[in-house]
Scaffold this motif. Structure first.
Motif, short mmCIF file in Angstrom:
data_model
loop_
_atom_site.label_atom_id
_atom_site.label_comp_id
_atom_site.label_asym_id
_atom_site.label_seq_id
_atom_site.Cartn_x
_atom_site.Cartn_y
_atom_site.Cartn_z
N TYR A 1 2.84 6.02 -5.68
CA TYR A 1 2.60 5.93 -7.12
C TYR A 1 1.33 6.68 -7.52
N GLY A 2 0.28 6.50 -6.74
CA GLY A 2 -0.98 7.17 -7.05
C GLY A 2 -0.87 8.68 -6.95
N LEU A 3 -0.15 9.18 -5.91
CA LEU A 3 -0.01 10.63 -5.73
C LEU A 3 0.90 11.26 -6.76
N THR A 4 1.96 10.55 -7.16
CA THR A 4 2.95 11.17 -8.03
C THR A 4 2.70 10.94 -9.52
N LEU B 1 5.10 18.00 -6.33
CA LEU B 1 5.58 16.63 -6.27
C LEU B 1 7.00 16.57 -5.72
N THR B 2 7.83 17.53 -6.14
CA THR B 2 9.19 17.58 -5.61
C THR B 2 9.17 17.82 -4.10
N LEU B 3 8.32 18.73 -3.67
CA LEU B 3 8.17 18.99 -2.23
C LEU B 3 7.73 17.73 -1.50
N LEU C 1 9.76 15.78 1.49
CA LEU C 1 9.17 15.51 2.81
C LEU C 1 9.15 14.02 3.11
N LEU C 2 8.94 13.20 2.09
CA LEU C 2 8.95 11.75 2.30
C LEU C 2 10.34 11.25 2.67
N MET C 3 11.36 11.92 2.13
CA MET C 3 12.74 11.51 2.41
C MET C 3 13.19 11.94 3.80
N GLY C 4 12.50 12.93 4.38
CA GLY C 4 12.85 13.35 5.73
C GLY C 4 12.59 14.82 5.95
N GLN C 5 11.92 15.16 7.03
CA GLN C 5 11.59 16.56 7.29
C GLN C 5 12.78 17.33 7.86
N ASP C 6 13.77 16.62 8.40
CA ASP C 6 14.98 17.27 8.88
C ASP C 6 15.90 17.50 7.69
N PHE C 7 15.94 18.74 7.21
CA PHE C 7 16.66 19.01 5.96
C PHE C 7 18.15 18.76 6.10
N ASP C 8 18.72 19.03 7.26
CA ASP C 8 20.15 18.80 7.44
C ASP C 8 20.48 17.31 7.33
N THR C 9 19.63 16.48 7.95
CA THR C 9 19.82 15.04 7.84
C THR C 9 19.64 14.57 6.41
N LEU C 10 18.63 15.13 5.75
CA LEU C 10 18.38 14.79 4.36
C LEU C 10 19.58 15.18 3.49
N PRO D 1 0.80 -1.23 0.00
CA PRO D 1 0.00 0.00 0.00
C PRO D 1 0.83 1.28 0.00
N LEU D 2 2.01 1.27 0.63
CA LEU D 2 2.83 2.49 0.67
C LEU D 2 3.33 2.85 -0.72
#
Length: 330
Positions: free
Chosen positions: A76-79, A126-128, A132-141, A70-71
Motif C-alpha cells: 500500500y505504501g509503495l503503490t 507500479l505495473t512492473l 514482479l510481486l505476482m511472480g518472476q516466472d512470466f510463463d507461470t504468471l 506489514p506486507l
C-alpha cells in the motif's frame, strides 16, 4: 501547526479507510474507491506541503499495518502513498529569478507537463512492481492469469439461449488477448488515478484558498524535447517476449495516455475564444467515452504532432492567444 498536524493525520486515516473499503463491495465501487485512495494524501500535500503528505502517508500506512499486516502495508505504501508524496513534492517545487532588464523577481513553478511524465513513469513502474510481486516466472504468471481470466469469462458470460457455450479454443484466444493488454491497462489505471487525484486535490485546495502554488495553464503544458523517443522505445519493447514485453507494454500504456492528455491540451488551447468551442469539446469527450480507443489514438497523434508541426503556435498567427479564464483547467 498543531491543527495542520491533526488534519494531516486525519487525512491519512481517511485514506486507509478508503483503501480497506476498496477490497469489498461491487466491482464498480471497488474501482471508484481505488481511484480515490490517495486523494487525502494529495490534499495534505498540496494544501500544506509535501512533509504533511508524508505525515498523512505515515499515519495511513501505520493503520493499514495494524489491520492488514506489514506486507499489505508495504505494498500500500509503495503503490499509493509514495507516488502521491513524490508528486506533491514536485508540484510545489519552484525557483525565483530576476529577468534581465526587470527589477521584479519572478517565481517559476515546476511545469505540469513534467508532472504528467513523472506520473507516467510511476504508473509503468507500479505495473512492473505488481508483475514482479505476482511472480518472476512470466510463463507461470501468464498461465495463472489465463486460468483466472478464463474462469471470469465463464462466470461473467453465461451461455445465451440458442448459442453453444464458449469452447476451450475461444476461451484461450480471449484470455491471450486479455493477458497481452493487461500490463497496458494496469498502467493506464495507475496513471489515471495519479493524474485525477492530483488534479482534483488541486481544485479542492484552490477553491478553499489553501493551494500552495498558482493554478497552471494546463492547456499550454508541454513535454520536454525527446519525450516521443520514450514512447517509441516502449513500442519497440512491447514487441519483445516474456517479462520484457510485459514491461514494454506497461510503459506503452502509460506514455500513450500521457500523449492523449497532451493532445487534449492542444485541442483546448486551439479552441480558445472560438464560438463553437463548447460544442466541439462536448463532441470530443462524448466520442472519447463512446469510441474511446480510436478517438484516443487520434488525440494522441495530435499530441505527437504538436511540437513538430507547431499546432498551438499556428492556431493564433494574428496575435497571442487569449488567456485562459482565471483558475481554469482549459
Amino acid at each position: 501547526m498543531r491543527n495542520q498536524i491533526f488534519i494531516a493525520v486525519g487525512l491519512g486515516l481517511v485514506s486507509a479507510v478508503v483503501f480497506a473499503s476498496a477490497a469489498t463491495g461491487p466491482v464498480l465501487m471497488r474501482y471508484v474507491l481505488f481511484l480515490l485512495t490517495s486523494l487525502p494524501i494529495f490534499l495534505a500535500g498540496l494544501g500544506w506541503g509535501w512533509r504533511f503528505a508524508a505525515l498523512a502517508g505515515f499515519a495511513s500506512v501505520a493503520m493499514v499495518a495494524v489491520g492488514g499486516g506489514p506486507l499489505v502495508a508495504g505494498i500500500y505504501g509503495l503503490t499509493q502513498i509514495a507516488p502521491a508524496i513524490a508528486l506533491c513534492y514536485l508540484a510545489l517545487l519552484s525557483r525565483s529569478y530576476q529577468p534581465e532588464g526587470s527589477d521584479v523577481p519572478t517565481t517559476e513553478w515546476y511545469p505540469p507537463g513534467r508532472l504528467v511524465l513523472w506520473a507516467a513513469v510511476m504508473a509503468g513502474s507500479l505495473t512492473l512492481l505488481v508483475i514482479l510481486l505476482m511472480g518472476q516466472d512470466f510463463d507461470t504468471l501468464k498461465s495463472g492469469l489465463k486460468d483466472y481470466i478464463g474462469k471470469a469469462l465463464k462466470d461473467g458470460m453465461p451461455p445465451m439461449e440458442g448459442r453453444p457455450p464458449l469452447d476451450e479454443e475461444q476461451l484461450s484466444a480471449m484470455t491471450d488477448i486479455a493477458v497481452a493488454v493487461m500490463p497496458a491497462a494496469s498502467a493506464v489505471s495507475w496513471l489515471t488515478a495519479l493524474i485525477f487525484n492530483l488534479w482534483l486535490a488541486g481544485r479542492i485546495t484552490l477553491a478553499s484558498g489553501q493551494l500552495s502554488r498558482p493554478w497552471p495553464d494546463l492547456s499550454a503544458m508541454e513535454y520536454p524535447p525527446g519525450t516521443a523517443l520514450m514512447l517509441l522505445a516502449s513500442i519497440l519493447a512491447a514487441g519483445a517476449k516474456g517479462i520484457a514485453g510485459a514491461v514494454g507494454t506497461a510503459f506503452l500504456g502509460a506514455f500513450f495516455l500521457a500523449y492523449v492528455l497532451i493532445g487534449l491540451a492542444v485541442v483546448h488551447f486551439v479552441t480558445r475564444a472560438k464560438p463553437w468551442r463548447p460544442f466541439a469539446l462536448w463532441v470530443l469527450y462524448a466520442g472519447l467515452l463512446l469510441i474511446n480507443v480510436w478517438i484516443a489514438v487520434i488525440i494522441a497523434l495530435v499530441g505527437l504532432a504538436d511540437r513538430p508541426l507547431r499546432l498551438r503556435e499556428r492556431a493564433f498567427t494574428s496575435g497571442p492567444p487569449p488567456p485562459p479564464a482565471p483558475a481554469s483547467t482549459t
